[in-house]
Design an enzyme around this catalytic site. Structure first.
Site, PDB file in Angstrom:
ATOM      1  N   CYS A 232       0.818  -1.219   0.000  1.00  0.00           N
ATOM      2  CA  CYS A 232       0.000   0.000   0.000  1.00  0.00           C
ATOM      3  C   CYS A 232       0.850   1.267   0.000  1.00  0.00           C
ATOM      4  O   CYS A 232       0.340   2.351  -0.264  1.00  0.00           O
ATOM      5  CB  CYS A 232      -0.955  -0.011   1.181  1.00  0.00           C
TER       6      CYS A 232
ATOM      7  N   HIS B 179      -3.706   6.903   2.326  1.00  0.00           N
ATOM      8  CA  HIS B 179      -4.041   5.596   1.746  1.00  0.00           C
ATOM      9  C   HIS B 179      -5.456   5.233   2.183  1.00  0.00           C
ATOM     10  O   HIS B 179      -5.853   5.480   3.318  1.00  0.00           O
ATOM     11  CB  HIS B 179      -3.035   4.555   2.240  1.00  0.00           C
TER      12      HIS B 179
ATOM     13  N   ASN C 112     -10.215  -0.361  -1.277  1.00  0.00           N
ATOM     14  CA  ASN C 112      -8.763  -0.260  -1.104  1.00  0.00           C
ATOM     15  C   ASN C 112      -8.091  -0.776  -2.382  1.00  0.00           C
ATOM     16  O   ASN C 112      -8.127  -1.970  -2.653  1.00  0.00           O
ATOM     17  CB  ASN C 112      -8.362  -1.096   0.114  1.00  0.00           C
TER      18      ASN C 112
END
Ligand code: UT7
Length: 334
Positions: A118, A259, A289
């Site tokens: 990520c 994020h 996500n």
């Protein structure tokens, strides 16, 4: 952390791509023990996008780069370097950068992939900055792209509801005006976190075999609760530190670009910085996500909506598998 060269590295164009197919929370309700309500309240996700089975991550990256080139009004042959942050490369090798180079005919570019989950976009951006600051490269593309549907176990309610597919890209160019561009960075890793978030199958430790497939080792595994706790602290700390280290107040920050793993983590991060939610870029509700894709797609969407202005200070922050995490401070240049 930033050792300045003769130039600053400025973001001068952005692009993004989301697959057309929308997967709503209701889709999962139909075959899993979950609910739209649980997903919305625990994560902030309402829907996500899914790329066709036969299309790879590079397909989305190429689309995002095409948008970026169009915005900047340049051709692919002007690009010197392509860096791709991804955990879902088209294949183990060659790199997705090589696939993109071939697909787009980027005949003057070299490139490589960076694996930081990520934080893939932030680690790739910081790498690209080095080449631009020293003056050796004039036009560098940084991509964050992931086809998370390729590594999500669609029978595991703990993980499959979280992820989506997307790509975002930015162009970095040198600027002699040192008041714009990437200003500072704090980047960290801690391998102790590896036990909480990983994909064990397919590497040299557990090469693909019938056994690794049967044990579902090619899918994302996440101990959500542990990662949640560590992400709230990790991401909030670096976001706060980069602001304070650069003598900026929360009023001077135009946007936090976090994020997008969980709206509750995003909110905690904003609270720690003293930033109201209207100054936080959020797209988790629409796309889930998307791993390396979250930050560059947010920036590109907000820029296309006319929300970013020259001179804005933006803080990009991430936390992900590794653990990898960090913050990059950017002063918007165009
Ligand atoms: O992007 C990289 C970094 N990743 C992150 O930052 C993600 C961090 N973690 C999270 O965002 C959250 O931990 C999750 C969204 C993954 C999970 O939320 P949570 O509030 O931490 O839930 P939990 O894992 O503690 O589970 C609570 C309960 C459990 O049931 P029991 O044991 O209390 O009976 C789970 O089995 O919720 C259950 N559960 C679900 N229920 C309905 C887990 N997933 C689901 C689901 N639908 N999809």
């Amino acid at each position: 952390m930033l050792n300045k060269g003769p130039f600053n590295a400025a973001i001068t164009a952005v692009g993004h791509y989301f697959p057309e197919r929308i997967i709503s929370n209701k889709y999962f309700e139909e075959y899993l023990d979950t609910s739209d309500e649980w997903i919305k309240t625990r994560t902030g996700i309402i829907e996500r996008r899914r790329l066709d089975k036969d299309k790879p991550t590079s397909f989305m990256a190429v689309k995002a780069i095409e948008m970026l080139l169009k915005n900047r009004g340049i051709g692919i042959e002007e690009i010197d370097l392509i860096i791709v942050g991804t955990v879902t490369p088209d294949m183990i090798y060659p790199s997705t950068a090589c696939v993109i180079q071939k697909e787009m005919g980027a005949k003057n570019a070299w490139g490589f992939d960076i694996l930081a989950a990520c934080s893939g976009f932030l680690f790739s951006l910081m790498t690209a900055v080095q080449f631009v600051q020293c003056g050796s490269h004039k036009k560098v593309i940084v991509v964050g792209a992931d086809k998370m549907s390729a590594i999500s176990n669609m029978e595991d309610r703990n993980t499959c509801i979280l992820f989506g597919d997307a790509a975002g890209a930015v162009l970095l160019e040198p600027t002699e005006d040192k008041s714009y561009g990437v200003v500072d960075a704090i980047l960290k890793i801690d391998g102790e976190g590896g036990k909480n978030l990983h994909q064990l199958g397919g590497g040299s430790l557990n090469p693909a075999s019938h056994e690794t497939v049967e044990k579902r080792m090619h899918y994302v595994y996440q101990d959500g609760k542990s990662v949640f706790k560590d992400a709230v602290k990790g991401m909030a700390d670096v976001s706060y530190d980069i602001m304070v280290n650069n003598n900026l107040s929360s009023e001077q920050i135009s946007f936090l670009v976090p994020h997008q793993a969980n709206l509750r983590i995003i909110t905690a991060c904003a609270e720690r910085m003293g930033i109201s939610m209207d100054k936080v870029m959020v797209n988790i509700n629409k796309y889930g996500n998307t791993t390396s894709g979250t930050i560059p797609t947010c920036i590109s969407e907000y820029w296309h909506e006319g929300k970013l202005k020259k001179g804005d200070y933006i803080v990009l922050s991430s936390f992900g598998a590794g653990y990898t995490w960090g913050s990059i401070l950017v002063r918007w240049a165009y």
